[in-house]
Scaffold this active site. Sequence first.
Site, PDB file in Angstrom:
ATOM      1  N   ILE A   1       0.817  -1.218   0.000  1.00 38.25           N
ATOM      2  CA  ILE A   1       0.000   0.000   0.000  1.00 38.25           C
ATOM      3  C   ILE A   1       0.851   1.269   0.000  1.00 38.25           C
ATOM      4  CG2 ILE A   1      -0.329   0.334   2.503  1.00 38.25           C
ATOM      5  CD1 ILE A   1      -3.382   0.628   1.865  1.00 38.25           C
TER       6      ILE A   1
ATOM      7  N   ASN B   1      -2.753   1.974  15.664  1.00 38.65           N
ATOM      8  CA  ASN B   1      -3.174   1.617  17.025  1.00 38.65           C
ATOM      9  C   ASN B   1      -3.649   2.881  17.744  1.00 38.65           C
ATOM     10  OD1 ASN B   1      -0.734   2.883  18.087  1.00 38.65           O
ATOM     11  ND2 ASN B   1       0.321   1.058  17.347  1.00 38.65           N
TER      12      ASN B   1
ATOM     13  N   ASP C   1       1.203  -0.607   9.483  1.00 38.81           N
ATOM     14  CA  ASP C   1       1.504   0.628  10.214  1.00 38.81           C
ATOM     15  C   ASP C   1       3.008   0.928  10.161  1.00 38.81           C
ATOM     16  OD1 ASP C   1       1.122   2.781  11.912  1.00 38.81           O
ATOM     17  OD2 ASP C   1       0.638   1.596  13.689  1.00 38.81           O
TER      18      ASP C   1
ATOM     19  N   SER D   1      -7.351  -4.971  10.649  1.00 35.70           N
ATOM     20  CA  SER D   1      -7.537  -5.916  11.777  1.00 35.70           C
ATOM     21  C   SER D   1      -7.243  -7.377  11.447  1.00 35.70           C
ATOM     22  CB  SER D   1      -8.957  -5.837  12.379  1.00 35.70           C
ATOM     23  OG  SER D   1      -9.106  -4.702  13.195  1.00 35.70           O
ATOM     24  N   THR D   2      -6.921  -7.700  10.191  1.00 37.33           N
ATOM     25  CA  THR D   2      -6.753  -9.128   9.860  1.00 37.33           C
ATOM     26  C   THR D   2      -5.320  -9.621  10.041  1.00 37.33           C
ATOM     27  OG1 THR D   2      -6.272  -8.840   7.499  1.00 37.33           O
ATOM     28  CG2 THR D   2      -8.600  -8.957   8.146  1.00 37.33           C
ATOM     29  N   GLY D   3      -4.436  -8.749  10.536  1.00 41.44           N
ATOM     30  CA  GLY D   3      -3.062  -9.175  10.804  1.00 41.44           C
ATOM     31  C   GLY D   3      -2.912  -9.475  12.288  1.00 41.44           C
TER      32      GLY D   3
HETATM   33  P1  ADP Z   1      -3.912  -5.041  12.392  1.00 39.26           P
HETATM   34  O1  ADP Z   1      -3.158  -4.725  13.649  1.00 39.26           O
HETATM   35  O2  ADP Z   1      -5.040  -4.072  12.118  1.00 39.26           O
HETATM   36  O3  ADP Z   1      -4.310  -6.465  12.300  1.00 39.26           O
HETATM   37  P2  ADP Z   1      -1.679  -5.464  10.533  1.00 39.26           P
HETATM   38  O4  ADP Z   1      -0.794  -4.423   9.980  1.00 39.26           O
HETATM   39  O5  ADP Z   1      -1.082  -6.501  11.411  1.00 39.26           O
HETATM   40  O6  ADP Z   1      -2.873  -4.677  11.259  1.00 39.26           O
HETATM   41  O7  ADP Z   1      -2.427  -6.206   9.361  1.00 39.26           O
HETATM   42  C1  ADP Z   1      -3.411  -5.642   8.563  1.00 39.26           C
HETATM   43  C2  ADP Z   1      -3.265  -6.170   7.152  1.00 39.26           C
HETATM   44  O8  ADP Z   1      -2.275  -5.404   6.486  1.00 39.26           O
HETATM   45  C3  ADP Z   1      -2.813  -7.617   7.074  1.00 39.26           C
HETATM   46  O9  ADP Z   1      -3.662  -8.303   6.164  1.00 39.26           O
HETATM   47  C4  ADP Z   1      -1.386  -7.527   6.545  1.00 39.26           C
HETATM   48  O10 ADP Z   1      -1.060  -8.624   5.718  1.00 39.26           O
HETATM   49  C5  ADP Z   1      -1.471  -6.272   5.720  1.00 39.26           C
HETATM   50  N1  ADP Z   1      -0.202  -5.589   5.397  1.00 39.26           N
HETATM   51  C6  ADP Z   1       0.991  -5.626   6.046  1.00 39.26           C
HETATM   52  N2  ADP Z   1       1.891  -4.845   5.424  1.00 39.26           N
HETATM   53  C7  ADP Z   1       1.269  -4.289   4.351  1.00 39.26           C
HETATM   54  C8  ADP Z   1       1.647  -3.398   3.299  1.00 39.26           C
HETATM   55  N3  ADP Z   1       2.875  -2.891   3.215  1.00 39.26           N
HETATM   56  N4  ADP Z   1       0.703  -3.058   2.364  1.00 39.26           N
HETATM   57  C9  ADP Z   1      -0.547  -3.539   2.437  1.00 39.26           C
HETATM   58  N5  ADP Z   1      -0.973  -4.380   3.389  1.00 39.26           N
HETATM   59  C10 ADP Z   1      -0.077  -4.755   4.333  1.00 39.26           C
END
Ligand code: ADP
Length: 164
Positions: free
Chosen positions: A8, A21, A31, A114-116
Amino acid sequence: MEVIKADITKLDVDAIVNAANKQLKGGGGVDGAIHRAGGAAIMEECRDIGGCETGEAVITTAGELPSKKVIHTVGPVWNGGGKKEEQLLASCYSNSLKTASENDLKTVAFPNISTGIYGFPKDKAADIAIDTVGRYLEAHQDIEKVAFVCFDDENKQLYEDRLT
Ligand code: ADP
């Protein structure tokens, strides 16, 4: 609405959404990637804002990123489903789009909030994301394009199954 598999931080859209957060202090996952790629200016504005409640959204500069702005929303931590997680996740999507509308931003890219680390079931999260964004777009003509940016194949498949 479209689905793409991408990092992204590379997208040249009006606004990318960060799965932040409550402290807006940065962290892992998307993030961390956004703050690393965008530079210190994003964190400076986050510090001034101070924090964000779960389900709400705030906006900052995009620093060195190609997008114009970053909208930070705080997804719910999945706790089994009895803590209003579904409503709160829907609020993340609707409040982020409301923030985009208010700032005249017409193209928006969402990560799979939220899916990570926060552990929300991916299939339920995809249902909520598509349903909430779909409703918003029907009611508000100012947003021109929303991309669901999937980082993993499982999420990409879930979104493609629902959108095609
Ligand atoms: P949360 O704490 O809301 O679960 P995360 O960052 O752990 O947030 O995950 C949210 C989603 O973002 C996950 O599906 C993860 O695979 C995805 N993600 C992680 N890095 C990137 C990135 N650079 N670009 C897009 N999506 C990402």
